[in-house]
Structure formats: C-alpha cells, structure tokens
Design a protein around this motif. Structure first.
Motif, PDB file in Angstrom:
ATOM      1  N   THR A 174      -1.906  77.976  16.052  1.00 36.32           N
ATOM      2  CA  THR A 174      -3.287  77.493  15.904  1.00 36.32           C
ATOM      3  C   THR A 174      -4.224  78.652  16.258  1.00 36.32           C
ATOM      4  O   THR A 174      -3.756  79.746  16.601  1.00 36.32           O
ATOM      5  N   THR A 175      -5.514  78.396  16.181  1.00 37.34           N
ATOM      6  CA  THR A 175      -6.475  79.477  16.441  1.00 37.34           C
ATOM      7  C   THR A 175      -7.541  78.995  17.420  1.00 37.34           C
ATOM      8  O   THR A 175      -7.733  77.792  17.585  1.00 37.34           O
ATOM      9  N   SER A 176      -8.224  79.936  18.045  1.00 37.56           N
ATOM     10  CA  SER A 176      -9.361  79.541  18.890  1.00 37.56           C
ATOM     11  C   SER A 176     -10.443  80.605  18.856  1.00 37.56           C
ATOM     12  O   SER A 176     -10.167  81.791  18.632  1.00 37.56           O
ATOM     13  N   GLY A 223     -19.417  76.469   9.508  1.00 39.11           N
ATOM     14  CA  GLY A 223     -18.781  75.282   8.949  1.00 39.11           C
ATOM     15  C   GLY A 223     -17.273  75.250   9.167  1.00 39.11           C
ATOM     16  O   GLY A 223     -16.626  74.224   8.911  1.00 39.11           O
ATOM     17  N   ILE A 224     -16.695  76.388   9.629  1.00 44.27           N
ATOM     18  CA  ILE A 224     -15.234  76.423   9.832  1.00 44.27           C
ATOM     19  C   ILE A 224     -14.837  76.824  11.255  1.00 44.27           C
ATOM     20  O   ILE A 224     -13.673  76.749  11.620  1.00 44.27           O
ATOM     21  N   SER A 225     -15.798  77.296  12.047  1.00 39.40           N
ATOM     22  CA  SER A 225     -15.479  77.735  13.417  1.00 39.40           C
ATOM     23  C   SER A 225     -16.691  77.533  14.321  1.00 39.40           C
ATOM     24  O   SER A 225     -17.829  77.603  13.842  1.00 39.40           O
ATOM     25  N   GLY A 226     -16.420  77.324  15.611  1.00 40.94           N
ATOM     26  CA  GLY A 226     -17.517  77.159  16.565  1.00 40.94           C
ATOM     27  C   GLY A 226     -18.046  78.488  17.089  1.00 40.94           C
ATOM     28  O   GLY A 226     -18.919  78.523  17.958  1.00 40.94           O
ATOM     29  N   GLY A 273      -7.688  71.045   9.430  1.00 42.19           N
ATOM     30  CA  GLY A 273      -8.948  70.313   9.235  1.00 42.19           C
ATOM     31  C   GLY A 273     -10.038  71.146   8.601  1.00 42.19           C
ATOM     32  O   GLY A 273     -11.223  70.877   8.792  1.00 42.19           O
ATOM     33  N   ARG A 274      -9.656  72.193   7.832  1.00 38.70           N
ATOM     34  CA  ARG A 274     -10.686  73.071   7.258  1.00 38.70           C
ATOM     35  C   ARG A 274     -10.868  72.876   5.760  1.00 38.70           C
ATOM     36  O   ARG A 274     -11.422  73.716   5.086  1.00 38.70           O
ATOM     37  N   LEU A 275     -10.372  71.756   5.232  1.00 38.45           N
ATOM     38  CA  LEU A 275     -10.555  71.502   3.792  1.00 38.45           C
ATOM     39  C   LEU A 275     -11.465  70.293   3.637  1.00 38.45           C
ATOM     40  O   LEU A 275     -11.091  69.182   3.993  1.00 38.45           O
ATOM     41  N   GLN A 324     -18.570  75.666   3.808  1.00 39.90           N
ATOM     42  CA  GLN A 324     -17.254  75.018   3.925  1.00 39.90           C
ATOM     43  C   GLN A 324     -16.339  75.334   2.744  1.00 39.90           C
ATOM     44  O   GLN A 324     -16.788  75.795   1.705  1.00 39.90           O
ATOM     45  N   ILE A 325     -15.060  74.951   2.935  1.00 42.32           N
ATOM     46  CA  ILE A 325     -14.090  75.132   1.848  1.00 42.32           C
ATOM     47  C   ILE A 325     -13.955  73.824   1.098  1.00 42.32           C
ATOM     48  O   ILE A 325     -13.668  72.785   1.705  1.00 42.32           O
ATOM     49  N   VAL A 326     -14.152  73.866  -0.199  1.00 48.58           N
ATOM     50  CA  VAL A 326     -14.029  72.641  -1.002  1.00 48.58           C
ATOM     51  C   VAL A 326     -13.216  72.950  -2.274  1.00 48.58           C
ATOM     52  O   VAL A 326     -13.193  74.091  -2.735  1.00 48.58           O
TER      53      VAL A 326
HETATM   54  C1  MYR Z   1     -11.353  79.036  14.958  1.00 51.52           C
HETATM   55  O1  MYR Z   1     -10.353  78.623  15.549  1.00 51.52           O
HETATM   56  O2  MYR Z   1     -12.494  78.885  15.431  1.00 51.52           O
HETATM   57  C2  MYR Z   1     -11.187  79.761  13.637  1.00 51.52           C
HETATM   58  C3  MYR Z   1     -11.055  78.853  12.471  1.00 51.52           C
HETATM   59  C4  MYR Z   1     -10.911  79.589  11.158  1.00 51.52           C
HETATM   60  C5  MYR Z   1     -10.763  78.690   9.949  1.00 51.52           C
HETATM   61  C6  MYR Z   1     -10.454  79.464   8.697  1.00 51.52           C
HETATM   62  C7  MYR Z   1     -10.424  78.639   7.441  1.00 51.52           C
HETATM   63  C8  MYR Z   1     -10.140  79.457   6.193  1.00 51.52           C
HETATM   64  C9  MYR Z   1     -11.256  80.394   5.796  1.00 51.52           C
HETATM   65  C10 MYR Z   1     -11.046  81.057   4.460  1.00 51.52           C
HETATM   66  C11 MYR Z   1     -11.997  82.222   4.305  1.00 51.52           C
HETATM   67  C12 MYR Z   1     -12.055  82.794   2.941  1.00 51.52           C
HETATM   68  C13 MYR Z   1     -13.203  83.791   2.852  1.00 51.52           C
HETATM   69  C14 MYR Z   1     -13.286  84.508   1.583  1.00 51.52           C
END
Ligand code: MYR
Length: 285
Positions: free
Chosen positions: A60-62, A91-94, A171-173, A196-198
């Motif tokens: 996972t990531t943070s 929209g994808i990270s805090g 949860g990023r879609l 966001q990613i759609v």
């Molecule tokens: C976090 O843990 O805060 C990081 C979350 C990162 C989510 C990444 C989702 C995919 C992004 C794709 C980027 C494509 C850009 C061209």
C-alpha cells in the motif's frame, strides 16, 4: 528579485540530475511492503516491481507526514523568501491537503504556496520544471502560478492497466460502475479528469487501447505541437516502442519516455502504459 524555492513530492519522478540542476526539493511518499514503511525513493524501481510481484500481501502507499513536510519547509525557509510546493492530484492523495495545513501552521515563518497539479508523474514534473525555471529567472509567484494554470488548460493523460483490480483495491478508480461485470475482459482506456481517474472508453485489447490513445493524441497534435511523455510501469520496451511510434506520427511534437515509480505503480500495477501531454507556447528543443 524574490528568492522562491520549489518543492515537489516524489511522484513527479524527476531524475536526480533534474532535481540538482534546478535546485528542486523533493519530499517522498511511502510504500508499505510487508508492514514495513519506506520512502519510495529508497527503492530501485525494477526491484520494487519484482518485490510487488512476489509479495504475499499487496503493498500500500502513504503520503508524507505533516512533521516531515514542516521540517523540510522550515529548513528551506532559512534561505528562501517564499516556497511553491507542487503536488500530485488532491483527488487521489491527501498530500496536497497536508501541505496546505502545514503551510497554514508555519505562515508566520515562511509563505508556502501549495499548488495542486491535479495529475501526477511526468505531467506533474512539467509544472515543477516550469516553476523552477521561472523562479531561477526571477519571476514572482503570481506569474509562476499564472503560467502553471495555462499549462493545466491543455494538460491531458490517458493510460491502460494490465489488471484493473489494483486501482479498484486502492479505491482510486472513479465512475467504475460502468465497468462492473466486464472488469476482467476489457482493457478500458482510462483518463485523468477533474483530478480523478475515470474510464474513458471500453476497448477489448491493449493494442486497440493504445491505438485509441494514439488517435486522441494525433487529433490534439494536429492543432499544434505537443510536449508529451509515454509512461511505463516496468515495461520499458513496450513504452519505448509506443514512444517511437508517436514521435514518428507527430515529428513536430516532442515525446519522451518516463516511468511510473513505486507509489503510482502500486495503484496501477506492473505493465501499465500511459501518455500525457500539454501544448506549450514554444516547444523548446
Ligand atoms: C497516497 O497514498 O497518498 C498516494 C496515492 C496514489 C494514487 C495513485 C493512483 C494512480 C495515478 C495514476 C497517475 C497517472 C498520471 C499520468
């Protein structure tokens, strides 16, 4: 001339030389592998994907901690009058929201302007490099932000993933209801829109999906040369083949090859391929 420092996070995946040449400060996001949290910058990218492939539980990531951000801003404040801190999409990270909160906490020490790139990876890198160049030329914050907003107007990103479940699990879609039931059988073209990613379009094979991305790119390139980047998640050969194809199809554009690092790769999965671009006023060689 104001002394403006530029900060970004590790997901712009700028290389060491670029960071050094433009005096860019980087704050890493983290990956959590087998319960161990490490800055993604401590990983060799190929080794990370190999570990991810063999790890029993998916990593996972943070985001960076507020404390680490504050330490970095405080250290920079010893030399700079102001800071522009450019981050991956809120929209994808805090990360961006954390930067905003920290900036508010230390506003009596240094003015930190947080900029939401609304995207990530090399696309975010374009904002960062532009800000760093303009800061070194002596432009003020207002001029830099106006230029970044202009870049944002033509910025686009499309990509495909080998296995949609990584994005779904993290949860990023967004707007994925349209894909339910056909998740495993299709290779949808995904896009970044409104932070966001759609899903953009349902396609059955990777080949067709890349051809569709190429046709969107060429439609845009016909209106004026683009600064573009093909991104790959540990799939250099496929990425380079796609880059070459696009460069040949649009010789007046500039297409580079860049990568998805550990944090973004965790959410896209290995072998994801993307394309991002914007239309600069002048395409520098
Ligand atoms: C976090 O843990 O805060 C990081 C979350 C990162 C989510 C990444 C989702 C995919 C992004 C794709 C980027 C494509 C850009 C061209």
């Amino acid at each position: 001339m104001p002394n403006i420092a530029v900060v970004t996070d590790s997901t712009s995946y700028l290389d060491r030389e670029e960071l050094k040449q433009w005096n860019i400060h980087e704050i890493p996001l983290n990956v959590v592998v087998n319960e161990e949290t490490m800055p993604e910058t401590d990983w060799d990218v190929a080794t990370y994907f190999q570990t991810m492939r063999h790890s029993e539980t998916l990593p996972t990531t943070s985001q960076p901690s507020p404390g680490k951000m504050e330490d970095l801003y405080q250290e920079i404040a010893r030399e700079a009058d102001e800071i522009i801190s450019i981050h991956l999409s809120s929209g994808i990270s805090g990360t961006h929201q954390t930067a905003v909160a920290v900036a508010d906490d230390i506003k009596d020490t240094v003015r930190v302007h947080c900029y939401d790139s609304e995207i990530s990876c090399r696309a975010q890198g374009y904002f960062v490099l532009t800000a760093a160049r303009m800061a070194s030329e002596g432009h003020d914050i207002a001029a830099i932000i106006a230029e970044l907003d202009k870049i944002k107007e033509t910025m686009r990103a499309y990509f495909i993933v080998e296995d949609l479940r990584h994005l779904q699990r993290g949860g990023r879609l967004s707007g994925a209801q349209a894909l339910v039931g056909s998740m495993l059988r299709i290779k949808p073209v995904l896009e970044f829109t409104d932070k966001q990613i759609v899903p953009y379009e349902k396609v059955r094979t990777s080949k067709k999906a890349l051809a569709r991305i190429q046709s969107i790119f060429l439609e845009e390139a016909a209106k004026g040369p683009l600064q573009a980047s093909v991104l790959h998640a540990n799939a250099e050969e496929a990425g380079e083949a796609f880059r070459r194809q696009l460069q040949e199809a649009s010789p007046e554009s500039r297409v580079s090859l860049d990568h998805f690092g550990p944090v973004i790769g965790t959410h896209l999965g290995e072998n994801a391929i993307g394309l991002t671009w914007y239309r600069p006023e002048i395409l520098s060689k």
